[in-house]
Design a protein around this motif. Structure first.
Motif, PDB file in Angstrom:
ATOM      1  N   LYS A  12       0.830  -1.209   0.000  1.00 30.36           N
ATOM      2  CA  LYS A  12       0.000   0.000   0.000  1.00 30.36           C
ATOM      3  C   LYS A  12       0.861   1.255   0.000  1.00 30.36           C
ATOM      4  O   LYS A  12       0.841   2.056   0.929  1.00 30.36           O
ATOM      5  N   TYR A  13       1.623   1.477  -1.040  1.00 29.77           N
ATOM      6  CA  TYR A  13       2.522   2.616  -1.075  1.00 29.77           C
ATOM      7  C   TYR A  13       1.919   3.842  -1.740  1.00 29.77           C
ATOM      8  O   TYR A  13       2.587   4.851  -1.893  1.00 29.77           O
ATOM      9  N   ASN A  14       0.642   3.818  -2.123  1.00 31.65           N
ATOM     10  CA  ASN A  14       0.038   4.972  -2.780  1.00 31.65           C
ATOM     11  C   ASN A  14      -0.427   6.036  -1.800  1.00 31.65           C
ATOM     12  O   ASN A  14      -0.234   7.218  -2.034  1.00 31.65           O
ATOM     13  N   HIS A  15      -1.045   5.641  -0.715  1.00 35.39           N
ATOM     14  CA  HIS A  15      -1.600   6.584   0.244  1.00 35.39           C
ATOM     15  C   HIS A  15      -0.667   6.755   1.434  1.00 35.39           C
ATOM     16  O   HIS A  15      -0.178   5.788   2.002  1.00 35.39           O
ATOM     17  N   LEU A  16      -0.478   7.998   1.832  1.00 34.79           N
ATOM     18  CA  LEU A  16       0.365   8.275   2.989  1.00 34.79           C
ATOM     19  C   LEU A  16      -0.278   7.789   4.277  1.00 34.79           C
ATOM     20  O   LEU A  16       0.411   7.314   5.175  1.00 34.79           O
ATOM     21  N   LEU A  17      -1.587   7.874   4.379  1.00 37.30           N
ATOM     22  CA  LEU A  17      -2.273   7.423   5.589  1.00 37.30           C
ATOM     23  C   LEU A  17      -2.116   5.917   5.793  1.00 37.30           C
ATOM     24  O   LEU A  17      -1.884   5.460   6.913  1.00 37.30           O
ATOM     25  N   LEU A  18      -2.208   5.145   4.728  1.00 38.81           N
ATOM     26  CA  LEU A  18      -2.018   3.698   4.849  1.00 38.81           C
ATOM     27  C   LEU A  18      -0.577   3.349   5.216  1.00 38.81           C
ATOM     28  O   LEU A  18      -0.334   2.405   5.968  1.00 38.81           O
ATOM     29  N   LEU A  19       0.373   4.133   4.711  1.00 41.19           N
ATOM     30  CA  LEU A  19       1.767   3.909   5.091  1.00 41.19           C
ATOM     31  C   LEU A  19       1.976   4.196   6.573  1.00 41.19           C
ATOM     32  O   LEU A  19       2.671   3.443   7.274  1.00 41.19           O
ATOM     33  N   LEU A  20       1.380   5.267   7.069  1.00 43.94           N
ATOM     34  CA  LEU A  20       1.513   5.595   8.488  1.00 43.94           C
ATOM     35  C   LEU A  20       0.850   4.541   9.375  1.00 43.94           C
ATOM     36  O   LEU A  20       1.381   4.197  10.436  1.00 43.94           O
ATOM     37  N   LEU A  21      -0.295   4.039   8.937  1.00 45.74           N
ATOM     38  CA  LEU A  21      -0.963   2.993   9.724  1.00 45.74           C
ATOM     39  C   LEU A  21      -0.141   1.712   9.783  1.00 45.74           C
ATOM     40  O   LEU A  21      -0.050   1.069  10.833  1.00 45.74           O
ATOM     41  N   SER A  22       0.473   1.339   8.679  1.00 44.38           N
ATOM     42  CA  SER A  22       1.285   0.119   8.704  1.00 44.38           C
ATOM     43  C   SER A  22       2.562   0.336   9.521  1.00 44.38           C
ATOM     44  O   SER A  22       3.022  -0.593  10.196  1.00 44.38           O
ATOM     45  N   LEU A  23       3.122   1.545   9.499  1.00 47.86           N
ATOM     46  CA  LEU A  23       4.280   1.823  10.360  1.00 47.86           C
ATOM     47  C   LEU A  23       3.907   1.751  11.831  1.00 47.86           C
ATOM     48  O   LEU A  23       4.678   1.241  12.657  1.00 47.86           O
TER      49      LEU A  23
END
Length: 85
Positions: A12-23
């Motif tokens: 999920k590298y398109n959305h910044l919010l999804l990246l933050l949630l996975s981090l």
């Protein structure tokens, strides 16, 4: 748990919010492993509290950057930002 967060981070590298949630999920899984290790070895939990403080501050900084990007550009798609790449 850590590897599922890593896989979701890579997919999920398109959305910044999804990246933050996975981090945050990866940080939570690292905290869980640290907590289990410290409880099995009968150590104090001071380091785990320090780890929680650092992971919360990392999350707050990420959300601040997300709010700034959404206010300035209108979305959180990473590929639409020309100043990042």
């Amino acid at each position: 748990m850590y590897f599922s967060g890593l896989v979701s981070f890579l997919i999920k590298y398109n959305h910044l919010l999804l990246l933050l949630l996975s981090l945050e999920f990866m940080a939570l899984s690292l905290y869980y492993g640290l907590f289990l290790f410290l409880s099995m070895m009968d150590y104090e939990f001071f380091f785990s509290m320090l780890f929680l403080v650092l992971s919360v501050s990392e999350g707050v900084l990420g959300l601040g950057i997300l709010v700034m990007m959404v206010r300035s550009h209108g979305n959180d798609y990473l590929m639409s930002f020309s100043f990042l790449w």
